[in-house]
Design a protein around this motif. Structure first.
Motif, PDB file in Angstrom:
ATOM      1  N   VAL A  66       1.326  -1.566  -0.172  1.00 28.54           N
ATOM      2  CA  VAL A  66       0.150  -0.651   0.021  1.00 28.54           C
ATOM      3  C   VAL A  66       1.166   1.376  -0.092  1.00 28.54           C
ATOM      4  O   VAL A  66       1.759   1.252   1.090  1.00 28.54           O
ATOM      5  N   LEU A  67       0.343   1.987  -0.734  1.00 28.34           N
ATOM      6  CA  LEU A  67       1.061   3.396  -1.154  1.00 28.34           C
ATOM      7  C   LEU A  67       0.199   4.696  -0.684  1.00 28.34           C
ATOM      8  O   LEU A  67      -1.230   4.432  -0.725  1.00 28.34           O
ATOM      9  N   GLY A  68       0.302   5.186   0.097  1.00 32.25           N
ATOM     10  CA  GLY A  68      -0.007   6.740   0.528  1.00 32.25           C
ATOM     11  C   GLY A  68       0.359   8.028   0.546  1.00 32.25           C
ATOM     12  O   GLY A  68       1.347   7.982   0.813  1.00 32.25           O
ATOM     13  N   LEU A  69      -0.529   8.926  -0.197  1.00 29.06           N
ATOM     14  CA  LEU A  69       0.663   9.961  -0.646  1.00 29.06           C
ATOM     15  C   LEU A  69       0.191  11.499   0.029  1.00 29.06           C
ATOM     16  O   LEU A  69      -1.714  11.589  -0.428  1.00 29.06           O
ATOM     17  N   LYS A  74       3.432  16.343   8.610  1.00 32.99           N
ATOM     18  CA  LYS A  74       2.797  16.068   9.540  1.00 32.99           C
ATOM     19  C   LYS A  74       1.165  15.115   8.994  1.00 32.99           C
ATOM     20  O   LYS A  74       1.163  14.843   9.426  1.00 32.99           O
ATOM     21  N   ALA A  75       0.456  15.450   7.500  1.00 32.03           N
ATOM     22  CA  ALA A  75      -0.478  15.070   7.261  1.00 32.03           C
ATOM     23  C   ALA A  75       0.013  13.793   6.740  1.00 32.03           C
ATOM     24  O   ALA A  75      -0.326  12.297   7.114  1.00 32.03           O
ATOM     25  N   PRO A 107       2.330   0.057   5.377  1.00 28.15           N
ATOM     26  CA  PRO A 107       2.415   0.858   4.217  1.00 28.15           C
ATOM     27  C   PRO A 107       3.127   1.947   4.172  1.00 28.15           C
ATOM     28  O   PRO A 107       3.774   2.444   5.177  1.00 28.15           O
ATOM     29  N   THR A 108       3.659   2.399   3.027  1.00 32.40           N
ATOM     30  CA  THR A 108       4.453   3.358   2.713  1.00 32.40           C
ATOM     31  C   THR A 108       3.400   4.808   2.547  1.00 32.40           C
ATOM     32  O   THR A 108       3.029   4.575   1.216  1.00 32.40           O
ATOM     33  N   ILE A 109       3.392   5.099   3.760  1.00 34.19           N
ATOM     34  CA  ILE A 109       2.810   6.855   3.214  1.00 34.19           C
ATOM     35  C   ILE A 109       3.894   7.716   3.050  1.00 34.19           C
ATOM     36  O   ILE A 109       4.951   8.034   4.338  1.00 34.19           O
ATOM     37  N   SER A 110       3.897   8.691   2.745  1.00 29.81           N
ATOM     38  CA  SER A 110       4.822   9.719   2.498  1.00 29.81           C
ATOM     39  C   SER A 110       4.330  10.971   1.282  1.00 29.81           C
ATOM     40  O   SER A 110       2.574  11.039   1.496  1.00 29.81           O
TER      41      SER A 110
END
Length: 506
Positions: A66-69, A74-75, A107-110
């Motif tokens: 899972v990738l979240g952008l 902060k977000a 997951p990768t959150i960036s």
């Protein structure tokens, strides 16, 4: 991948959240392209976190796929924490398991820019970008642009603004070119043709007559922008705009990169999508959307945004990205992506939402899929709206401060009160009025901090040291508490300075 969740009611029970039917539809949608038009206070972050839990818990994807952008650190941190807590609550991951050979995936959150930076680090050589390239901080960008401006051969008669303003203009033009993927030569050709046409046109008022001046100034600034870009390349430096532009070029010209990324990340979440730029949209659609090869369409991309909250057009954002998402990220069979809406607001009462809906009606009419916000059941008559029409700005601030002081005295915690201003210029006066009434105040953001008197004085000192001709900052210091020079003495100093300049010239 084992299946731990089998139906939406089980997800609600595990997370302890009473999802609305429209939230449930977004969360449990099949792993395919979808755009969620999420109104203010409708729980978009909660929905994104729950969607990850649903896809992981039902065995459709592993957490590390899972990738979240999103836009800010902060977000990104908030979304990562929400997703992590939700996965743990649902039993989809166990943080207590310590296995060096098989650690629990996450997951990768960036941020969008950090993702672009990672893309260039791992694949930049494919477009000739050296691994030694470094990212410019904002202060260093300004210093390099100022150096380029000072060393420019000139003259540039069309550039009449102050030196600090010209540096800011140069950086803004460079950033806009990058965010829109416009080559300097293309803009120069446009301005040249525009000036040629304006020579034949009758410019009937003062505003129209400013257009040739502005176009000529932009042509001169464009030449300086190219010198600035040359200076960056010679030093192996990039800024955030370069990151996005180069990563978009990479994605558009090297389809194998998209294939690698789609295999690594089976699910992609795009937050605040209405604030993405043209370059960011081309980057993301090339990697995860219609792509540059036939098999790219149909990837499980969920974009979340609200066109009524699109406020960053001045920095290159394009709200059309959200409107046109279904075409940019089609299903595997070529049909447009599915559009969902979140419109139940659990943050505000019905009275405030009624007012907000009336004000936003023209905006909703401009965009597809935007519904009027509605209150949660039982909150239809909650809240209070008061309006005040006062004679002066001072009376307005006093009325506001007195109203807030009354709220605090009658039991409302100060931390539950927010004041929104049209411009940051009002922060200082409002803060002073509240402090005078013994109300604790926190000014949020750097803009508010810069309006504190002591900070403004420090900024003025720095501006005068950098540019002795910064008259407004110099006057602030000379008339301030340190020097206390009055208007009459300032006039005498000015007269003396002009006399000395005249003598030196002769």
């Amino acid at each position: 991948m084992s299946s731990r969740i089998t139906d939406p009611e089980q997800l609600k029970e595990l997370l302890g959240i009473p999802f609305t039917p429209e939230q449930t539809a977004c969360i449990t949608a099949p792993p395919a392209p979808q755009v969620i038009v999420a109104g203010a206070g409708s729980g978009k972050t909660t929905v994104m976190a729950a969607r990850v839990v649903w896809l992981v818990g039902t065995g459709q994807v592993a957490p590390e796929q899972v990738l979240g952008l999103t836009f800010t650190n902060k977000a990104a941190g908030e979304l990562a924490e929400r997703v992590r807590r939700a996965l743990i609550a649902a039993g989809a991951t166990d943080p207590e398991v310590i296995d060096p050979d098989n650690p629990p995936g996450e997951p990768t959150i960036s941020t969008y820019h950090a993702f672009a930076g990672r893309l260039l680090t791992e694949h930049g050589l494919r477009i000739g970008l050296e691994p030694s390239t470094r990212l410019l901080a904002d202060a260093t960008r300004y210093q390099l642009a100022a150096k380029v401006l000072r060393e420019a051969p000139g003259p540039y008669p069309a550039l009449t603004r102050s030196f600090p303003t010209l540096v800011s203009d140069l950086l803004a033009l460079d950033g806009e070119l990058s965010e829109h993927l416009v080559r300097p030569g293309k803009l120069e050709a446009y301005d040249t043709e525009l000036l040629r046409e304006l020579e034949r046109a009758k410019l009937s008022n003062a505003d129209l007559r400013k257009i040739p001046e502005t176009a000529e100034a932009r042509r001169s600034l464009l030449a300086l922008t190219e010198r600035y870009r040359t200076a960056k390349r010679s030093r192996d430096l990039l800024d955030f705009g370069d990151q996005i532009a180069l990563s978009a070029e990479l994605a558009l010209t090297r389809p194998e990169v998209g294939e690698i990324l789609r295999d690594e990340f089976r699910v992609v979440l795009l937050d605040e999508y209405q604030d993405t730029s043209v370059a960011q949209r081309l980057l993301l659609s090339a990697l995860f959307g219609s792509g540059t090869e036939p098999g790219a369409a149909g990837h499980a991309v969920t974009a979340v945004g609200d066109p009524c909250q699109a406020i960053y057009g001045w920095r290159g954002a394009s709200v059309a990205n959200l409107d046109d998402f279904p075409e940019h990220f089609p299903h595997a069979d070529g049909t447009p992506a599915t559009r969902y809406s979140l419109s139940e607001n659990r943050r505000s009462g019905g009275r405030l939402l009624h007012l907000a809906n009336g004000l936003a009606e023209p905006l909703r009419a401009m965009h597809e899929g935007v519904e009027a916000l509605r209150p949660a059941p039982g909150a239809e008559r909650d809240g209070m709206v008061r309006c005040a029409l006062l004679s002066t700005h001072t009376e307005e601030i006093d009325w506001l401060a007195d109203s807030l002081a009354h709220l605090v005295r009658t039991g409302t915690p100060p931390g539950e009160i927010a004041v929104l201003c049209r411009t940051a210029g009002d922060f200082g006066q409002i803060q002073a009025a509240l402090v005078a009434r013994d109300i604790p105040v926190e000014v949020v953001g750097l803009a508010g901090l810069l309006h504190l008197p002591e900070v403004a004085d420090l900024v003025a000192v720095c501006e005068v040291l950098q540019d002795p001709g910064a008259n407004a900052s110099l006057v602030r210091l000379l008339t301030g508490p340190r020097w206390r020079i009055g208007p009459r003495d300032l006039a005498l100093l000015g007269r003396r300075a002009r006399l000395l300049v005249h003598r030196a010239a002769h």
